[in-house]
Write an enzyme that holds these catalytic residues in place. Structure first.
Site, short mmCIF file in Angstrom:
data_model
loop_
_atom_site.label_atom_id
_atom_site.label_comp_id
_atom_site.label_asym_id
_atom_site.label_seq_id
_atom_site.Cartn_x
_atom_site.Cartn_y
_atom_site.Cartn_z
N HIS A 148 -4.69 -3.42 1.06
CA HIS A 148 -4.08 -2.73 -0.07
C HIS A 148 -3.35 -3.70 -0.99
O HIS A 148 -3.08 -4.83 -0.61
CB HIS A 148 -3.09 -1.66 0.42
CG HIS A 148 -1.90 -2.23 1.12
ND1 HIS A 148 -1.91 -2.54 2.47
CD2 HIS A 148 -0.66 -2.55 0.68
CE1 HIS A 148 -0.73 -3.02 2.81
NE2 HIS A 148 0.05 -3.04 1.75
N GLU A 157 -0.39 0.91 -3.05
CA GLU A 157 0.84 1.33 -2.38
C GLU A 157 2.01 1.26 -3.35
O GLU A 157 2.17 0.27 -4.07
CB GLU A 157 1.11 0.41 -1.19
CG GLU A 157 2.42 0.67 -0.49
CD GLU A 157 2.72 -0.38 0.58
OE1 GLU A 157 3.84 -0.32 1.12
OE2 GLU A 157 1.88 -1.25 0.86
N HIS A 159 3.15 -7.05 -2.88
CA HIS A 159 2.41 -7.82 -1.89
C HIS A 159 0.96 -7.35 -1.83
O HIS A 159 0.63 -6.28 -2.31
CB HIS A 159 3.05 -7.74 -0.49
CG HIS A 159 3.07 -6.36 0.10
ND1 HIS A 159 4.20 -5.57 0.08
CD2 HIS A 159 2.12 -5.65 0.73
CE1 HIS A 159 3.93 -4.42 0.68
NE2 HIS A 159 2.67 -4.44 1.08
N GLU A 164 1.19 -9.81 2.95
CA GLU A 164 1.53 -9.05 4.15
C GLU A 164 0.36 -9.15 5.11
O GLU A 164 -0.76 -8.76 4.77
CB GLU A 164 1.79 -7.58 3.81
CG GLU A 164 2.04 -6.72 5.04
CD GLU A 164 2.05 -5.24 4.73
OE1 GLU A 164 2.75 -4.51 5.43
OE2 GLU A 164 1.33 -4.81 3.79
#
Length: 129
Positions: free
Chosen positions: A74, A122, A8, A57
């Site tokens: 991110h 991430e 995401h 997200e």
């Protein structure tokens, strides 16, 4: 151990409900779910287009003010063994932004690290289901 897919892209928003309505009603995405983060005041929403695996997200409550152009927070990469990937990346000299892997209330796990130009990345291991 492997990095599997782009999971995401996290985007900070000022009003989660308003953003959910925009991305679903205007842009045609589907709301996959919402989640209260472990950190009080932070709420998350996950959206995607039908049949697609990459998700958006939305993050509310992370920052008080957002720049006019918005804020990509991110880029997340799905992994099948987060501990093994952390060890592998540390051996490559990658700098992690978190001290430890975080486990969310739904069982998903993540940790942030920096790319070569300081971009936030991430590692994300979905909850086992």
């Amino acid at each position: 151990m492997a990095m599997i897919k782009l999971e995401h892209t996290g985007v900070m928003v000022s009003n989660l409900d308003r953003s959910i309505a925009f991305y679903t009603d205007v842009l045609g995405m589907e709301l996959l779910g919402t989640l209260d983060h472990n950190t009080p005041g932070i709420r998350l929403a996950f959206l995607s287009y039908p049949g697609q695996t990459a998700q958006l997200e939305l993050i509310e409550g992370y920052a008080d003010e957002l720049p006019d152009e918005g804020q990509v927070h991110h880029l997340a990469i799905t992994v099948d063994d987060i501990e093994a990937e952390v060890d592998r990346l540390r051996a490559e000299g990658v700098r992690f932004l978190d001290e430890a892997i975080t486990t969310l209330r739904n069982g998903a796990r993540y940790i942030f690290f920096s790319g070569p130009d300081g971009e936030r990345l991430e590692l994300f291991q979905p909850a086992r289901g």
